[in-house]
Design an enzyme around this catalytic site. Sequence first.
Site, PDB file in Angstrom:
ATOM      1  CE  LYS A  22      -2.559   0.276   3.434  1.00 45.73           C
ATOM      2  NZ  LYS A  22      -1.717   1.237   4.470  1.00 45.73           N
ATOM      3  CB  THR A  33       5.187  -0.016  -2.479  1.00 42.32           C
ATOM      4  OG1 THR A  33       5.933  -0.544  -1.443  1.00 42.32           O
ATOM      5  CG2 THR A  33       5.920   0.016  -3.628  1.00 42.32           C
ATOM      6  NE  ARG A  62      -0.025   5.216   8.713  1.00 36.16           N
ATOM      7  CZ  ARG A  62      -0.273   3.698   8.972  1.00 36.16           C
ATOM      8  NH1 ARG A  62      -0.669   3.591  10.267  1.00 36.16           N
ATOM      9  NH2 ARG A  62      -0.509   2.833   8.241  1.00 36.16           N
ATOM     10  CE  LYS A 105       2.502  -2.433   8.644  1.00 36.80           C
ATOM     11  NZ  LYS A 105       3.541  -1.544   8.002  1.00 36.80           N
ATOM     12  CB  ALA A 141      -4.706   1.335  10.723  1.00 42.27           C
ATOM     13  CG  PHE A 196      -3.449  -2.371   9.136  1.00 43.75           C
ATOM     14  CD1 PHE A 196      -2.152  -3.358   8.497  1.00 43.75           C
ATOM     15  CD2 PHE A 196      -3.412  -2.058  10.173  1.00 43.75           C
ATOM     16  CE1 PHE A 196      -1.098  -3.385   9.684  1.00 43.75           C
ATOM     17  CE2 PHE A 196      -2.334  -2.153  11.414  1.00 43.75           C
ATOM     18  CZ  PHE A 196      -1.367  -2.852  10.865  1.00 43.75           C
ATOM     19  CG  PHE A 212       4.221  -9.528  -6.223  1.00 44.62           C
ATOM     20  CD1 PHE A 212       5.139 -10.002  -5.205  1.00 44.62           C
ATOM     21  CD2 PHE A 212       3.363  -8.554  -5.784  1.00 44.62           C
ATOM     22  CE1 PHE A 212       5.058  -9.318  -3.976  1.00 44.62           C
ATOM     23  CE2 PHE A 212       3.710  -8.076  -4.601  1.00 44.62           C
ATOM     24  CZ  PHE A 212       4.372  -8.434  -3.686  1.00 44.62           C
ATOM     25  CD1 TRP A 216       8.421  -2.946  -4.887  1.00 51.45           C
ATOM     26  CD2 TRP A 216       9.589  -4.399  -6.357  1.00 51.45           C
ATOM     27  NE1 TRP A 216       9.535  -3.606  -4.103  1.00 51.45           N
ATOM     28  CE2 TRP A 216      10.256  -4.326  -5.322  1.00 51.45           C
ATOM     29  CE3 TRP A 216      10.172  -4.704  -7.607  1.00 51.45           C
ATOM     30  CZ2 TRP A 216      11.508  -4.985  -4.946  1.00 51.45           C
ATOM     31  CZ3 TRP A 216      11.435  -5.336  -7.558  1.00 51.45           C
ATOM     32  CH2 TRP A 216      11.808  -5.685  -6.043  1.00 51.45           C
TER      33      TRP A 216
END
Length: 559
Positions: A74, A76, A97, A108, A276, A304, A384, A412
């Site tokens: 998210k 990214t 954030r 994480k 969150a 999230f 991906f 990415w």
Amino acid sequence: MAEFKTDIEIARAANKKPIAEIGASLGIPADALLPYGHDKAKVSGDFIKSVRDREDGKLVLVTAINPTPAGEGKTTTTVGLGDGLNRIGKKTAICIREASLGPCFGVKGGAAGGGYAQVVPMEDMNLHFTGDFHAITAAHNLLAAMIDNHIYWGNELEIDIRRVVWRRVVDMNDRALREIVLSLGGAANGFPREGGFDITVASEVMAILCLSTDINDLEERLGRIIVAYRRDKSPVYCRDLNAQGAMTVLLKDAIEPNLVQTLENNPAFVHGGPFANIAHGCNSIMATTTALKLADYVVTEAGFGADLGAEKFFDIKCRKAGLKPDVAVIVATVRALKMNGGVAREDLGTENVEAVAKGCANLGRHIENVRQFGVPSVVAINHFHSDTDAELEAIMDYARSMGSEAIVCRHWADGSAGIEDLAHRVVELAEAGASQFAPLYGDDVALFEKIETIAKRIYRAEEVIADKAIRDQLRAWEAAGYGDLPICMAKTQYSFTTDPLVRGAPTGHTVPIREVRISAGAGFIVVITGAIMTMPGLPRAPSAEVIRFNDEGLIEGLF
């Protein structure tokens, strides 16, 4: 095939511009920047006040499906989309954030994006950055110390030491501190009582900083914090201890938004960091509203999945700040949808169109939920290398069946060049002016009914279970004038239910409420469900075990 580089290797090779140049791209003069080295700075409060009468740009929210160990990307995508919008000629700022040390050293990882869609300096952002979290920790614990000190010196406010609700915080995952006994060791150390620690990102001070509009608002909100109750159950406030002034002084720099840059030298505001799942999960109002005055487009994210992050962004942050989002982007990956479709993590590399189609039910639920707020949305498929054409087509077909659209994004690997299609679609939706944003519930709805509204309309629960003590507490807060506050649900991020193992799009489940807490300063009611913890623990093999300096003096293991 090109050589694979890790996120930290890519970030370390970034061609960063001096932060004054980044500020200038938004019209921020050099004397309005308070530099922390050459590549990060705070934006002064006086400058922020000077631009408040300007017209707002377009606001884009990036949210996601429920997170899985497969990853969704998210942040990214938030960074990539900001770069993509700048690439197609839209003056854009990113708002995200700050990272907590807890998950960085836990499991994480950091919060700066990934691949060629990152915000830099990545290592600083994932460690101490500009010290905001340390300031929040210090201000929170100063209040805790002043409570116990007041009790020690005679307790003039008649605090019932059994009803002190202000815990301490530390920015680390440390389960041993969840429940502790304070003031042991004799009369010189005070009166023994039970207490405990939360993680800093769950602190009400964090929420207050992120919801304040300026330093005066910050001090007033800090004064409204309820820290304890007397024997007659009347509240004791932070202002009764005269602590809010000193707390504000500790936070004088922390309240000013941090300005950094992406790998493509586009501006990014990184400020605040409430989780969150146990807090409201959005960056600061000051960062977002300032960015909206300086840029044509602002891309921000909520924590999230949309069931937690987007709901709180809409119902808490937008309500408090008067924000009206123009577009929402829902991030999904083939891998995560396979997991929602029942595929084990070790099998995600094998094509399985059937599992993707089955897992799309989770995506569909989030599309429906965002639609309930009146905000147009588009799905971003974070690509991906293992994704197959058939799997991608299955997601795009499903999105069309839901009256939406899914766009494959390769930011990415390719940076802004890989997300141009999404950027163009976001502009089309924003310029069409189709957003009819409205919160899920009104201010005047009863507190328990607000909880039920979220549980039934967003989680698709059959019922909410709360014992008499919790219902009585909610009614008491309503009687005390807090009935107009929004709800901040503390729930697992991994599922629409309160059971993290239930994937997909379940219906008819029960949401048990374990505890309710009032954040009178922040201005919401925290509702703790299931087994959610406000102090996480480290995993069996924490990331901290592999973070170190290598022989060249560079950090390894931070991601």
